[in-house]
Design a protein around this motif. Structure first.
Motif, short mmCIF file in Angstrom:
data_model
loop_
_atom_site.label_atom_id
_atom_site.label_comp_id
_atom_site.label_asym_id
_atom_site.label_seq_id
_atom_site.Cartn_x
_atom_site.Cartn_y
_atom_site.Cartn_z
N ILE A 3 -39.48 35.57 -1.35
CA ILE A 3 -40.17 37.15 -1.34
C ILE A 3 -39.24 37.89 -0.35
CG2 ILE A 3 -42.09 38.65 -0.71
CD1 ILE A 3 -42.55 36.57 -2.93
N PRO A 4 -38.82 38.92 -0.42
CA PRO A 4 -37.88 39.67 0.29
C PRO A 4 -38.49 40.27 1.62
CG PRO A 4 -37.71 40.41 -2.04
CD PRO A 4 -38.86 39.45 -1.99
N PRO A 5 -37.93 40.06 2.68
CA PRO A 5 -38.75 40.43 3.95
C PRO A 5 -39.52 41.67 3.97
CG PRO A 5 -36.43 39.84 4.34
CD PRO A 5 -36.45 39.84 3.00
N ASP A 6 -38.78 42.97 3.26
CA ASP A 6 -39.56 44.22 3.40
C ASP A 6 -40.87 43.87 2.65
OD1 ASP A 6 -37.94 43.87 1.03
OD2 ASP A 6 -37.96 45.85 0.71
N ALA A 7 -40.89 43.16 1.33
CA ALA A 7 -42.20 43.14 0.65
C ALA A 7 -43.08 42.39 1.37
CB ALA A 7 -41.56 42.42 -0.88
N LEU A 8 -42.54 41.25 2.09
CA LEU A 8 -43.54 40.20 2.98
C LEU A 8 -44.22 40.91 3.97
CD1 LEU A 8 -44.66 37.51 3.38
CD2 LEU A 8 -42.54 36.84 4.51
N ARG A 9 -43.50 41.79 4.73
CA ARG A 9 -44.20 42.77 5.69
C ARG A 9 -45.23 43.73 5.12
NH1 ARG A 9 -38.99 42.68 7.67
NH2 ARG A 9 -38.19 44.56 6.67
N ALA A 10 -44.53 44.18 4.21
CA ALA A 10 -45.72 45.31 3.26
C ALA A 10 -47.07 44.60 2.95
CB ALA A 10 -44.84 45.93 2.22
N ALA A 11 -46.69 43.40 2.42
CA ALA A 11 -48.05 42.68 1.64
C ALA A 11 -48.96 42.18 2.95
CB ALA A 11 -47.53 41.21 1.28
N ARG A 12 -48.27 41.79 4.18
CA ARG A 12 -48.96 41.32 5.51
C ARG A 12 -49.76 42.61 5.83
NH1 ARG A 12 -44.23 38.87 7.73
NH2 ARG A 12 -44.36 36.75 7.34
N ALA A 13 -49.26 43.76 5.88
CA ALA A 13 -49.92 44.98 6.31
C ALA A 13 -51.01 45.44 5.44
CB ALA A 13 -48.74 46.14 6.48
N GLU A 14 -50.71 45.39 4.15
CA GLU A 14 -51.74 45.67 3.16
C GLU A 14 -52.95 44.73 3.04
OE1 GLU A 14 -53.54 48.19 -0.03
OE2 GLU A 14 -52.31 48.69 2.05
N ILE A 15 -52.55 43.68 3.31
CA ILE A 15 -53.82 42.61 3.30
C ILE A 15 -54.65 42.95 4.63
CG2 ILE A 15 -54.38 40.12 3.90
CD1 ILE A 15 -51.94 39.44 2.19
N ARG A 16 -53.98 43.36 5.73
CA ARG A 16 -54.86 43.41 6.85
C ARG A 16 -55.77 44.93 6.63
NH1 ARG A 16 -50.32 41.01 9.45
NH2 ARG A 16 -50.88 39.23 10.44
N ALA A 17 -54.92 45.90 5.99
CA ALA A 17 -55.53 47.05 5.78
C ALA A 17 -56.71 46.95 4.88
CB ALA A 17 -54.55 48.05 5.11
N ARG B 95 -50.43 42.09 -7.73
CA ARG B 95 -49.36 42.14 -8.65
C ARG B 95 -47.77 42.18 -8.09
NH1 ARG B 95 -51.09 46.33 -11.25
NH2 ARG B 95 -49.89 47.65 -10.14
N ARG B 96 -47.97 43.28 -6.98
CA ARG B 96 -46.50 43.23 -6.32
C ARG B 96 -46.08 41.98 -5.67
NH1 ARG B 96 -49.05 48.02 -4.07
NH2 ARG B 96 -49.27 46.87 -2.18
N MET B 97 -46.83 41.20 -5.19
CA MET B 97 -46.48 40.21 -4.46
C MET B 97 -45.81 39.12 -5.62
SD MET B 97 -48.66 39.01 -1.60
CE MET B 97 -50.35 39.12 -2.27
N LEU B 98 -46.60 39.14 -6.79
CA LEU B 98 -46.10 38.19 -7.88
C LEU B 98 -44.52 38.83 -8.39
CD1 LEU B 98 -49.27 37.61 -10.15
CD2 LEU B 98 -47.96 35.75 -8.67
N GLU B 99 -44.56 40.19 -8.37
CA GLU B 99 -43.48 40.55 -8.91
C GLU B 99 -42.22 40.48 -7.60
OE1 GLU B 99 -44.58 44.59 -9.94
OE2 GLU B 99 -45.48 43.88 -11.90
N ALA B 100 -42.36 40.51 -6.54
CA ALA B 100 -41.55 40.38 -5.51
C ALA B 100 -40.85 39.09 -5.60
CB ALA B 100 -42.27 40.74 -4.18
N PHE B 101 -41.30 37.95 -6.26
CA PHE B 101 -40.85 36.67 -6.02
C PHE B 101 -39.54 36.56 -6.70
CE2 PHE B 101 -40.20 32.53 -8.09
CZ PHE B 101 -40.44 31.67 -7.25
N VAL B 102 -38.56 36.20 -6.11
CA VAL B 102 -37.20 36.05 -6.57
C VAL B 102 -36.76 34.53 -6.81
CG1 VAL B 102 -34.61 36.41 -6.24
CG2 VAL B 102 -36.48 38.14 -5.60
N GLN B 103 -36.82 34.02 -7.93
CA GLN B 103 -36.34 32.60 -8.32
C GLN B 103 -35.06 32.05 -7.83
OE1 GLN B 103 -37.96 31.19 -11.91
NE2 GLN B 103 -36.19 29.39 -12.02
N ASP B 104 -34.99 30.87 -6.97
CA ASP B 104 -33.61 30.38 -6.35
C ASP B 104 -32.96 30.09 -7.75
OD1 ASP B 104 -34.47 30.48 -3.80
OD2 ASP B 104 -35.19 28.41 -3.87
#
Length: 175
Positions: free
Chosen positions: A93-107, A166-175
């Protein structure tokens, strides 16, 4: 007397030479156990309607603190037999998407998502489990498609939850 001298001589020899165990090289220390893999920091799970009897349900997405992730795209496929594990794909998961996800979960943690009167309509779960204990957050969206009898604020919260999932599922980048 001869028997006593023989026994004494044997005891002296045993004490002087030590036992075979004492003279042997010590056993090497056991190899260290492989390190325990870190637990996922963010876990997305969907429990669909009618799956209460199945015990093979697994998370759709597991995200680790460093951005590594495991996606199981067919975890909800009803054609998959319960004894067949779902496909697993490694990725990130790209770092910016991970940071945004953590922030939104907390919110969203303090947002009332409502509990519709509908029964057995499934649920979506987002778990945030940081390494520091005591900071865990569990968001549960009961009956994801239901909106009847919910306040506008609850409906907005449900829209935010669904968009985050949905954003977290879409942010996944397969190896």
């Amino acid at each position: 007397m001869r028997k006593t001298k023989s026994v004494l001589l044997l005891l002296v020899l045993l004490c002087a030479a030590g036992s075979g165990l004492a003279a042997a090289e010590p056993e090497p220390a056991p190899a260290p156990a492989p390190s325990t893999p870190a637990l996922a920091e963010i876990i997305l799970t969907f429990i669909p309607n009618g799956w209460t009897g199945r015990h093979d349900l697994r998370p759709e997405l597991e995200i680790y603190a460093d951005g590594r992730a495991i996606r199981r795209p067919d975890v909800l496929d009803i054609a998959r037999a319960p004894d067949v594990p779902p496909q697993e794909f490694s990725g990130t998961i790209p770092p910016d998407a991970l940071r945004a996800a953590r922030a939104e979960i907390r919110a969203l943690y303090d947002v009332d998502l409502g509990e519709p009167d509908v029964k057995d309509e499934g649920k979506q779960i987002i778990d945030l489990m940081p390494a520091k204990q005591g900071q865990e957050m569990h968001l549960i969206l009961y009956a994801p498609g239901a909106t009847a009898d919910l306040s506008p604020e609850q409906q907005d919260g449900r829209i935010r939850f669904t968009a985050l999932y949905r954003r977290m599922l879409e942010a996944f980048v397969q190896d």
